[in-house]
Scaffold this motif. Sequence first.
Motif, short mmCIF file in Angstrom:
data_model
loop_
_atom_site.label_atom_id
_atom_site.label_comp_id
_atom_site.label_asym_id
_atom_site.label_seq_id
_atom_site.Cartn_x
_atom_site.Cartn_y
_atom_site.Cartn_z
N ASP A 267 0.81 -1.22 0.00
CA ASP A 267 0.00 0.00 0.00
C ASP A 267 0.85 1.28 0.00
OD1 ASP A 267 1.01 -0.22 2.53
OD2 ASP A 267 -0.92 -0.25 3.56
N LYS A 268 2.19 1.12 0.15
CA LYS A 268 3.08 2.28 0.08
C LYS A 268 3.77 2.39 -1.28
CE LYS A 268 4.02 2.25 5.05
NZ LYS A 268 5.09 2.14 6.11
N GLY A 269 3.38 1.50 -2.18
CA GLY A 269 3.96 1.55 -3.50
C GLY A 269 5.32 0.90 -3.60
N LYS A 270 5.67 0.02 -2.68
CA LYS A 270 6.95 -0.70 -2.73
C LYS A 270 6.71 -2.12 -3.27
CE LYS A 270 10.47 0.51 -1.30
NZ LYS A 270 11.02 0.71 0.05
N PHE B 177 8.81 -3.09 -17.15
CA PHE B 177 7.90 -3.54 -16.10
C PHE B 177 7.99 -2.61 -14.88
CE2 PHE B 177 6.38 -6.79 -12.94
CZ PHE B 177 5.13 -7.00 -13.52
N ILE B 178 9.21 -2.16 -14.56
CA ILE B 178 9.39 -1.21 -13.46
C ILE B 178 8.61 0.08 -13.76
CG2 ILE B 178 11.09 0.37 -12.44
CD1 ILE B 178 11.21 -2.32 -11.14
N ASP B 179 8.65 0.52 -15.00
CA ASP B 179 7.89 1.72 -15.37
C ASP B 179 6.39 1.47 -15.22
OD1 ASP B 179 9.66 3.85 -16.08
OD2 ASP B 179 8.39 4.27 -17.82
N GLU B 180 5.93 0.30 -15.61
CA GLU B 180 4.51 -0.03 -15.45
C GLU B 180 4.12 -0.07 -13.98
OE1 GLU B 180 2.57 -2.82 -18.08
OE2 GLU B 180 4.48 -3.21 -19.11
N LEU B 181 5.01 -0.61 -13.15
CA LEU B 181 4.74 -0.66 -11.71
C LEU B 181 4.74 0.75 -11.11
CD1 LEU B 181 6.88 -3.76 -10.69
CD2 LEU B 181 4.38 -3.61 -10.61
N ALA B 182 5.63 1.60 -11.58
CA ALA B 182 5.66 2.99 -11.09
C ALA B 182 4.33 3.67 -11.38
CB ALA B 182 6.81 3.74 -11.74
N ALA C 255 1.79 2.48 -9.02
CA ALA C 255 2.00 3.08 -7.69
C ALA C 255 1.78 4.58 -7.70
CB ALA C 255 3.41 2.76 -7.20
N GLN C 256 1.49 5.13 -8.88
CA GLN C 256 1.29 6.57 -9.05
C GLN C 256 2.52 7.36 -8.59
OE1 GLN C 256 -2.44 7.41 -7.02
NE2 GLN C 256 -3.64 6.68 -8.74
N GLN C 257 3.68 6.87 -9.03
CA GLN C 257 4.94 7.52 -8.67
C GLN C 257 5.71 7.89 -9.93
OE1 GLN C 257 7.37 5.52 -5.75
NE2 GLN C 257 5.60 4.78 -4.58
N ASP C 258 6.54 8.90 -9.77
CA ASP C 258 7.45 9.33 -10.84
C ASP C 258 8.44 8.19 -11.14
OD1 ASP C 258 9.10 11.50 -12.35
OD2 ASP C 258 10.50 10.64 -10.89
N ALA C 259 8.84 8.06 -12.40
CA ALA C 259 9.73 6.97 -12.81
C ALA C 259 11.08 7.03 -12.09
CB ALA C 259 9.94 7.01 -14.33
N PHE C 260 11.61 8.24 -11.90
CA PHE C 260 12.86 8.38 -11.16
C PHE C 260 12.66 8.01 -9.69
CE2 PHE C 260 14.34 11.14 -14.67
CZ PHE C 260 15.64 10.69 -14.80
#
Length: 724
Positions: free
Chosen positions: A440-443, A532-537, A540-545
Amino acid sequence: MDHSRRDFLKTAGCLTIGFSLTQLPFAGAALPLQELPGNLKEYSNIDAWLEVLANGSVRVFTGKLELGQGIRTAVAQVAAEELELPMEKVTVALAETEVTPNENYTAGSTSIETSAMSVRYAAAAARERLLELAGAQLNLAPEQLHLDNGKATTKNGDRSVSFAQILDGHKLSGEIKPGVKLKPKKDYTTSGTPVHRDDVPQMVKGAPVYVQDLHFPGMVHARIVRPPAYDAQLQHYNEQAVKAKVPGLLKVVANGSFLGVIATREYDAVQAQQLLSQHTEWSKGTPLAGSHNLAEHLASLPVKSETVREKGQAISSPTLQARYFKPYIMHGATGPSCAVALYNEQQQLQVWTHSQGVYPLREALQQLLQLPAERIHVKGVPGSGCYGHNGADDVAAEAALLAMALPGKPIRLQWSRQDEHGWEPYGSAMLMDLAATLDDKGKITHWQYALRSDTHGARPGGQAANLLPGRYIAKPFKPEGGGYAGGARRNSEPYYNIPNQQIVAHAFQGPLRTSSLRSLGAFANVFAIECFIDELAEKAQQDAFAFRLAHLDDERAIAVLQKLKTMLPPAPAASGTAVGIAFARYKNSGAYCAVAAQVHIKSDYSIQVQKMWAVVDAGEIINPDGVKNQTEGGMVQACSWTIREQVTFDEQHVTSRDWISYPILSIKQSPEVEVALIPRPDAEPLGAGEAVQGPSGAAIVNAVYRASGKRIRHLPILPEKLKG
């Protein structure tokens, strides 16, 4: 180019240093032997790596071949640094059996880490010994002297002795020990500075620098008549039909299903090849499967499975799942493979080749030709390039077979473009299945990765079955399949902190011949992981960096990403234009590399990669220009792989046999590139030649998604995949 080491010693006024290429491990070392880099434990004598010449210059030996990566320049730099010589006084002899150390293959971005570092230690040991001998002549302690431009000189410069005087009547011998004192890096003046390669101007002028340019008195030319399919067998050929029309034909060589022609001129050889092809009958061969839906076909093949990593708990309820695909791609060398071979009156075979491993090639030729190794001499000559295992070894073996059929004549065999595209070993097609869970924290809490691939390593390695003609001679050698399994799983483990991971590699035997191509499996694995990392970002509604940085604790990995972020312009305002990023550490132990790509989707759905940026941390950098050149070229090559390249085939054989059916990125289509280096002079040097391939492909695909809204998981990104 054809001088042997013995000839060189006779004519160059060389003062040798206890020559011995085969050494017993030395005793009495203060530190463990394995602390020496590269092959120094096998070749522990100084003279295996360098020779001091009477004119004050030094000749360095490397078992690596110049492929365009600039290894000749970098090796010269480290030797010049340790011996206090200007660059023009250091020459480098490239891979040659019985002349240079056996450093296996020029591959895996390891030449700096192994060969250049071995030369550094050898040069440092030579410096210590030269100063010791000079001190004995001048009645001074070695510490009171230093080397300067081919002389040993006192600190105040009032007395000096030249290399020739130092070694007059002596042979400089001794072992390279782990305790050898290297020059302090803070005192470097050559190593770590940009040095232009002296071979580039020759290339620009079209000077003879490649194996394709070799010419010998009395040299004749050859071509091979190819079967229509991999396993087609020769049934019949009409030699008389060719002799009647090609007066320059010297010989038709038939050995089982191996069929070649030798002629006085190259044009005659081409004519004879074409005519004989028309008057030759072959068996049909086994149909190739998978040409219509390759990804589906590869997923259905039987596999041998290996667990790469099993850490923590298995995934139960993934947040996201995806499958990625990379097709077969080819080396596409600009100059088709070429070799020259001579079987002389003394029954000695000489081969000039752009093989990336002269010693392993000799071992394979020994088996193929049933000749003892001492009768085979293989000299490496740069080719008009590729990184990986293309047709260089095959054409060398074919030339050797023809040379033995016509002794006394240097035989030059060059493949045609159709030969090169149709018969080289390709980079394997791959399938990558991913699943992951976010908390739930986007990790990322759970990670599951399964890859499918053919071998990425079927180099000769002493095996005649891995040489193309070995499969067609009267007593053929059958390839066993498999090969180097580690190449497929390269970079299959994410470099991010993920507590639960299951990673499996599945090896299949596909329809096409495959072997090593630049970065091996890392290109496809990093493409899949970083997309896949970009898709997960996004999930998670997070910036790619920010998403990547949140999963990293390696400060050097963090640094390349942070540096990349500072290099990027504001977000492009133009419609259909966007920037994507990706990161990887090559092999998870080599150079760190972060890449960004800006793409524009045109109205016809074609992709214009406008600019690419890369940040590289390769530890200690010997030649910054060389690292930048490698990275720039790698970005452009990976760009071409990502948006254009794929090998096509039908039920009989490969159909992408020219630059139209296998298009590569042209100069005009290539993106602008910008490279930043993070120098770490006190760190170990890391191989950088293949670090950029995977991040480049992933960055482009991620940019395409941001520009078009289309998530492409199957390469290449052709326009039709963006329509609809």
